[in-house]
Design a protein around this motif. Sequence first.
Motif, short mmCIF file in Angstrom:
data_model
loop_
_atom_site.label_atom_id
_atom_site.label_comp_id
_atom_site.label_asym_id
_atom_site.label_seq_id
_atom_site.Cartn_x
_atom_site.Cartn_y
_atom_site.Cartn_z
N ALA A 99 -5.60 -31.61 -60.72
CA ALA A 99 -4.45 -32.23 -61.38
C ALA A 99 -3.30 -31.23 -61.49
O ALA A 99 -2.13 -31.57 -61.27
CB ALA A 99 -4.85 -32.74 -62.77
N ARG A 114 -1.57 -30.93 -58.15
CA ARG A 114 -0.63 -32.04 -57.91
C ARG A 114 0.63 -31.87 -58.75
O ARG A 114 1.74 -32.17 -58.29
CB ARG A 114 -1.29 -33.38 -58.21
N TYR A 115 0.47 -31.37 -59.99
CA TYR A 115 1.64 -31.15 -60.85
C TYR A 115 2.59 -30.12 -60.24
O TYR A 115 3.81 -30.34 -60.16
CB TYR A 115 1.18 -30.68 -62.23
N SER A 156 -0.71 -32.86 -67.08
CA SER A 156 -0.21 -32.74 -65.71
C SER A 156 0.37 -34.07 -65.23
O SER A 156 1.48 -34.11 -64.67
CB SER A 156 -1.33 -32.29 -64.77
N TYR A 157 -0.36 -35.15 -65.48
CA TYR A 157 0.12 -36.45 -65.01
C TYR A 157 1.28 -36.98 -65.85
O TYR A 157 2.08 -37.79 -65.36
CB TYR A 157 -1.03 -37.46 -64.95
N ILE A 192 4.06 -35.37 -64.07
CA ILE A 192 4.19 -35.99 -62.75
C ILE A 192 4.88 -37.34 -62.86
O ILE A 192 5.81 -37.64 -62.09
CB ILE A 192 2.80 -36.15 -62.09
N CYS A 229 -1.44 -38.87 -55.56
CA CYS A 229 -2.28 -38.68 -56.75
C CYS A 229 -3.26 -39.82 -56.96
O CYS A 229 -4.13 -39.73 -57.85
CB CYS A 229 -1.40 -38.57 -58.00
N LEU A 258 -6.68 -39.80 -59.34
CA LEU A 258 -6.70 -40.61 -60.56
C LEU A 258 -7.88 -41.58 -60.56
O LEU A 258 -8.53 -41.78 -61.59
CB LEU A 258 -5.39 -41.39 -60.69
#
Length: 314
Positions: free
Chosen positions: A119, A122-123, A217-218, A221, A241, A245
């Motif tokens: 995560a 991805r962030y 993080s999300y 995002i 993502c 998820l």
Amino acid sequence: MEWKNHTRVTEFVLLGITSVRNLQIPLFVLFLSIYSMTLLWNIGIIFIVRLSPSLHTPMYLFISSLSFLDICFSSAVTPKMLTDFLAEKKVISFLGCALQVYFLCAMGSTENFLFAVMAIDRYVAICNPLLYPAVMSPRKCVLFVSGAYTFGFLHSFIETGCTFRLSFCASNALQHFVCDVPPLLDLSCTDTRVITLVLFIFPSLVSMSSLLAILISYGYIIATVLKIASVSGRMKTFSTCASHLTAVTLTYGTVFFVYLWPSTSKELKRVATVFYTVIMPMLNPLIYCLRNNDINSAFRNIVNRRLFLTFCPI
């Protein structure tokens, strides 16, 4: 099987998924197929990432690390379960039970930390793309993965040590198909209140800290994606993502259902445990790779290169 007072348990009897005899062979075939696919697909991902220079990026390093973890996770449970389907007496030694608890807990904890690392990856890629090469350098990626394994195995050492400090002297029949902490606590003939509290706090810290890192993080995002003007741009960015998820939602949802939902029946908990220990390691390669153009393209290139070398050797 009842034991006399003060007689230490030297082995446990696993009552299994079901006691219906006619289902043993069909279940053996089913879970052997699932285990075979788990090994095939996860080993395949590791080799594709290894053999494709285009996939030598942090994201695919983490995906291949997850594949290796899924192989170990499934192998800690499934082979014993398969032999029990064919055995008259489903017995596991005290040491074997302790090792199964240790590796089951270690793989689960490591997976939580690895999900958090993925995560964060991805962030950084979406919210701070200019810093991505520095933050997610090869050396730091190896440190992240090593840290996930270190903390996961350390947590498992604490949890397993606390569990097997208990005395088991009343019964050795586990209402489960695998050695796990909750059914072992039910068998203990000593006061488990302090141990139960400790075994609630430590796993909760692992799960909640990892989940908190994922949610933060999300959160960033989503805020970044919403600033993108075009709908197609938002969808394309967020699609990177989607797989992560999905895997996180399925895994955490099942684990919380098993360990943090007290009213859940033992039968439903066994089914949920089958899902996250046996089914999820098979599903993760599909979740991450089924619609992944990079992996599909790399796979086709490897196959075409092998076919070319076979029929047109240099």
